[in-house]
Design a protein around this motif. Sequence first.
Motif, PDB file in Angstrom:
ATOM      1  N   VAL A 270     -15.168  11.552 -27.950  1.00  0.00           N
ATOM      2  CA  VAL A 270     -13.892  12.246 -28.085  1.00  0.00           C
ATOM      3  C   VAL A 270     -12.880  11.607 -27.141  1.00  0.00           C
ATOM      4  N   SER A 271     -11.656  11.473 -27.612  1.00  0.00           N
ATOM      5  CA  SER A 271     -10.562  10.927 -26.812  1.00  0.00           C
ATOM      6  C   SER A 271      -9.497  11.996 -26.649  1.00  0.00           C
ATOM      7  N   ALA A 272      -9.277  12.410 -25.400  1.00  0.00           N
ATOM      8  CA  ALA A 272      -8.341  13.502 -25.100  1.00  0.00           C
ATOM      9  C   ALA A 272      -7.047  12.956 -24.519  1.00  0.00           C
ATOM     10  N   ILE A 273      -5.934  13.579 -24.877  1.00  0.00           N
ATOM     11  CA  ILE A 273      -4.633  13.242 -24.299  1.00  0.00           C
ATOM     12  C   ILE A 273      -4.159  14.448 -23.507  1.00  0.00           C
TER      13      ILE A 273
ATOM     14  N   GLN B 162      -1.832  11.241 -20.196  1.00  0.00           N
ATOM     15  CA  GLN B 162      -2.927  10.333 -19.847  1.00  0.00           C
ATOM     16  C   GLN B 162      -4.077  10.562 -20.823  1.00  0.00           C
ATOM     17  N   THR B 163      -4.831   9.496 -21.088  1.00  0.00           N
ATOM     18  CA  THR B 163      -5.925   9.544 -22.049  1.00  0.00           C
ATOM     19  C   THR B 163      -7.266   9.365 -21.341  1.00  0.00           C
ATOM     20  N   GLY B 164      -8.256  10.083 -21.821  1.00  0.00           N
ATOM     21  CA  GLY B 164      -9.612   9.936 -21.298  1.00  0.00           C
ATOM     22  C   GLY B 164     -10.626  10.098 -22.415  1.00  0.00           C
ATOM     23  N   THR B 165     -11.711   9.358 -22.328  1.00  0.00           N
ATOM     24  CA  THR B 165     -12.740   9.380 -23.370  1.00  0.00           C
ATOM     25  C   THR B 165     -14.071   9.844 -22.795  1.00  0.00           C
TER      26      THR B 165
ATOM     27  N   ASP C 198     -16.361  15.305 -19.856  1.00  0.00           N
ATOM     28  CA  ASP C 198     -16.048  13.977 -19.345  1.00  0.00           C
ATOM     29  C   ASP C 198     -14.662  13.524 -19.811  1.00  0.00           C
ATOM     30  N   ALA C 199     -14.352  13.749 -21.087  1.00  0.00           N
ATOM     31  CA  ALA C 199     -13.042  13.363 -21.608  1.00  0.00           C
ATOM     32  C   ALA C 199     -11.931  14.148 -20.916  1.00  0.00           C
TER      33      ALA C 199
END
Length: 451
Positions: A180-183, A191-194, A213-214
């Motif tokens: 999953v990729s969260a904004i 900011q983006t996190g996966t 984690d994302a």
Amino acid sequence: MSELLSLAEDVVGRARPGEEVEAYVARGHDLEVRAYEGEVESLASASSSGIGVRVLLTDGESGGRLGFAWAGSLDRDVVEATLAEARDNATFATPDPDVVFAQPDGVTAASLDLWDPGVADTPTERKVAMAIELERLVRAHPQVRQVDSADYGDERVEVALASTTGIRATNRRTGSFISVSAIAGEGADTQTGTGFSVARSPEGLDIDAAGADAILRSTRMLGATKAPSARVTVVFDRRVASTLLGVVSSALSGEAVVKGRSFFAGRLGEEVAAGAVTLVDDPTDPRAFAATAYDGEGLACRRNVLIEDGVLRAFLYDTVSARRAGTASTGSAVRGGFAGTPGAGCRALTLRPGVLDQRAILEAVGAGVYVQSVTGVHSGVNPVSGDFSVGIEGLMIRDGALAEPVREVTVASTLQKMLQSVLHIGGDVEWLPGIAAGQTLAIGEMQLSGS
């Protein structure tokens, strides 16, 4: 599996006088699901099969001539045409005395169970539900403005290989993942996190961990700014450390060494890293997602110690690169499926674990920068010269803890100096997709370039 091996043996059995034949037969099935706003955005399911045939004409005094052909079908007529095409291609090849097929070397293959029936037995509806639930979990966080993607995927792969030199090998494996990729957002900043989870079957996937984690990786980067330039200790996240090992692996390929494309060339027996560094490639470790009992030429895979207590001990070879180097194959041939040919490479790299976890390493470092992601690895890292310069995102380390986030900065050194400057290797081993495990890694004296 038996029918795949029978087909490979049938092709090999058609070898003519003055030629060697190798047949690589594979089939697989994969599924991919993407969720968006609580619905299925896409679902793709595909099965594939194919054969790669190599023919080596051995009647020339100056060496054999190798021809290769492949086809994405196992129909009898197609297989016959592929064998004929490989033969024809061999007649146009340049003779090479080092090009030979692998022969059994007496090493017993490890007994590995890498196949989980849960991949096939889990209903598609359950797999879809996992992707949807993962997206819902991440969207529910108050700082997450959007979920760029939420995915489930799995695969089943079966391979058989036979050759006129007596090679007979079969492999099969399964794998599944969620990602999953969260904004995340705060004011005008985003900011983006996966996050992800991988396992042999759906039952082993952890939706909560992947989502958390994302969320963590995206939200803790809010407000990131450039850091001032300085010479610092860098602590690499487990995922980033895995990427670094993957880069180093290309310089440990015997093929790269014999072609003069490795900064390790000519250094066997020398101290090339800090004394704490022991680097092993072990495809027989079932925890590795690239684990396998046989390599891409059908030889038994084995544990190869590449760097021991900082000293360079070995390179990885397939049959051809080993002949060119005047040594023997290390059972390290890799190939990109039935459409590829073998070459030397790593499958399951890991550093000998230390005793500290990530928190303890941060405390031991005291001050520096923590790197959670890198950009520009392919353009900024040169495995021939060892030059290393990449863009990073992460957080400063102050008083042994993570502090303010930073971005739009680079860290630079050389791979040679980085190996010599390893301060801490984490005991927090995490097996990840790809060819290397992840461990927290602290490296001293790197140049941080920012504002």
